[in-house]
Design a protein around this motif. Structure first.
Motif, short mmCIF file in Angstrom:
data_model
loop_
_atom_site.label_atom_id
_atom_site.label_comp_id
_atom_site.label_asym_id
_atom_site.label_seq_id
_atom_site.Cartn_x
_atom_site.Cartn_y
_atom_site.Cartn_z
N GLU A 108 -81.65 -27.50 96.97
CA GLU A 108 -81.35 -26.92 98.29
C GLU A 108 -81.33 -25.39 98.20
O GLU A 108 -81.85 -24.69 99.07
CB GLU A 108 -79.99 -27.42 98.79
N VAL A 109 -80.71 -24.87 97.14
CA VAL A 109 -80.62 -23.42 96.97
C VAL A 109 -82.00 -22.81 96.77
O VAL A 109 -82.36 -21.80 97.40
CB VAL A 109 -79.69 -23.07 95.79
N ARG A 110 -82.79 -23.40 95.90
CA ARG A 110 -84.12 -22.86 95.59
C ARG A 110 -85.03 -22.85 96.82
O ARG A 110 -85.91 -21.97 96.95
CB ARG A 110 -84.77 -23.67 94.48
N GLU A 111 -84.84 -23.79 97.71
CA GLU A 111 -85.69 -23.90 98.89
C GLU A 111 -85.09 -23.21 100.11
O GLU A 111 -85.63 -23.31 101.21
CB GLU A 111 -85.94 -25.38 99.20
N SER A 112 -83.99 -22.49 99.92
CA SER A 112 -83.24 -21.92 101.05
C SER A 112 -83.93 -20.74 101.71
O SER A 112 -83.69 -20.45 102.88
CB SER A 112 -81.86 -21.47 100.57
N GLY A 113 -84.76 -20.01 100.96
CA GLY A 113 -85.35 -18.80 101.51
C GLY A 113 -84.40 -17.62 101.51
O GLY A 113 -84.75 -16.54 102.02
N LEU A 114 -83.22 -17.77 100.94
CA LEU A 114 -82.22 -16.70 100.88
C LEU A 114 -82.37 -15.92 99.58
O LEU A 114 -83.18 -16.26 98.71
CB LEU A 114 -80.82 -17.30 100.98
N ASP A 115 -81.58 -14.86 99.43
CA ASP A 115 -81.53 -14.11 98.18
C ASP A 115 -80.51 -14.80 97.27
O ASP A 115 -79.33 -14.44 97.25
CB ASP A 115 -81.12 -12.66 98.44
N TRP A 116 -80.96 -15.80 96.53
CA TRP A 116 -80.04 -16.69 95.83
C TRP A 116 -79.98 -16.39 94.34
O TRP A 116 -80.91 -15.86 93.74
CB TRP A 116 -80.42 -18.15 96.05
N VAL A 117 -78.85 -16.80 93.74
CA VAL A 117 -78.67 -16.80 92.29
C VAL A 117 -77.97 -18.10 91.93
O VAL A 117 -76.97 -18.48 92.56
CB VAL A 117 -77.80 -15.62 91.80
N LEU A 118 -78.49 -18.81 90.93
CA LEU A 118 -77.84 -20.01 90.41
C LEU A 118 -77.20 -19.67 89.07
O LEU A 118 -77.86 -19.17 88.16
CB LEU A 118 -78.86 -21.13 90.22
N ALA A 119 -75.91 -19.93 88.95
CA ALA A 119 -75.18 -19.70 87.71
C ALA A 119 -74.89 -21.04 87.05
O ALA A 119 -74.27 -21.91 87.67
CB ALA A 119 -73.88 -18.95 87.99
N GLN A 120 -75.32 -21.20 85.80
CA GLN A 120 -75.18 -22.47 85.09
C GLN A 120 -74.27 -22.30 83.88
O GLN A 120 -74.75 -22.13 82.75
CB GLN A 120 -76.54 -22.98 84.64
N PRO A 121 -72.96 -22.36 84.06
CA PRO A 121 -72.07 -22.26 82.90
C PRO A 121 -72.07 -23.52 82.07
O PRO A 121 -72.27 -24.64 82.58
CB PRO A 121 -70.69 -22.03 83.54
N VAL A 122 -71.85 -23.36 80.76
CA VAL A 122 -71.64 -24.50 79.87
C VAL A 122 -70.21 -25.00 80.13
O VAL A 122 -69.62 -24.69 81.16
CB VAL A 122 -71.85 -24.09 78.40
N GLY A 123 -69.62 -25.77 79.22
CA GLY A 123 -68.31 -26.36 79.44
C GLY A 123 -67.24 -25.31 79.75
O GLY A 123 -67.07 -24.34 79.01
N LEU A 124 -66.53 -25.51 80.85
CA LEU A 124 -65.55 -24.53 81.33
C LEU A 124 -64.19 -24.73 80.67
O LEU A 124 -63.73 -25.87 80.49
CB LEU A 124 -65.40 -24.63 82.84
#
Length: 218
Positions: free
Chosen positions: A152-168
């Motif tokens: 959904e984020v990748r296809e949003s057309g917005l100025d997006w950033v995805l943050a993928q943390p390992v185990g929190l």
């Protein structure tokens, strides 16, 4: 900036709120149970709402400069896998983020930063066998919803950033994490405070726009 934090009472969300306030931003904390936030400031507005309800999200997004999403299920993963979630919809990540994206488009808000998890999307193939089994056996429904959320984020057309943390973890360490657009990780743990610092940095700058960034302890 004026920044909306969706999922503000979770560990990462609370860390984001604290970092934003410390850097002088005006913050709107959006949560179903805002009394659990435990943070107060003249620059903090608290909005009660459910991310899976479009009208609630619409009200919160209007007038913001950026949105940071830290949605998730806080219940015990084993209990959720066996019985389902008692208090949170299983699709809260994708449904909530979809509502955020729709509201941002309507109100002309461009900057979107979303916390997902290491091991989905571009980093799926980097998991060790141990973590692949954990994802498959214990976290399968949550991971499937996170995959939808990222799409959904990748296809949003917005100025997006995805943050993928390992185990929190809940460690007090608040230094900036090791951030890798290439999907590299220096270990499988990182503190929520460190992740919160990165999410704010991503909202403040154009450095990571259109990128998925793996986060681990520096």
């Amino acid at each position: 900036m004026k920044v909306l934090v969706v999922g503000a009472t979770g560990g990462s969300g609370r860390a984001v709120v604290e970092v934003l306030l410390s850097e002088g931003h005006d913050v709107t904390a959006f949560a179903r149970r805002p009394e659990a936030l435990g943070v107060s400031s003249p620059r903090l507005a608290v909005v009660t709402g459910d991310a899976t309800r479009p009208a609630d999200v619409e009200r919160a997004v209007q007038g913001q400069d950026a949105v940071i999403v830290t949605l998730g299920i806080r219940e015990n993963p084993l209990t959720v896998r066996m019985r389902g979630s008692a208090g949170t919809p299983m699709d809260v990540r994708s449904a909530g983020t979809r509502n955020v994206i729709a509201a941002m488009r309507r109100h002309g808000v461009r900057k979107l930063v979303v916390q997902t998890t290491y091991g989905v999307g571009e980093t799926r193939g980097r998991l060790s066998l141990k973590w692949k089994l954990l994802f498959s056996l214990l976290l399968k429904p949550q991971i499937a919803d996170t995959e939808v959320q990222e799409r959904e984020v990748r296809e949003s057309g917005l100025d997006w950033v995805l943050a993928q943390p390992v185990g929190l973890t809940d460690e007090a360490e608040a230094a900036a994490p090791f951030a890798s657009p290439a999907g590299e990780a220096r270990g499988m743990s990182v503190s929520r405070r460190s992740v919160g610092r990165f999410l704010v940095e991503a909202a403040e700058s154009a450095k990571y726009i259109g990128r998925s960034v793996a986060l681990s302890a520096a």
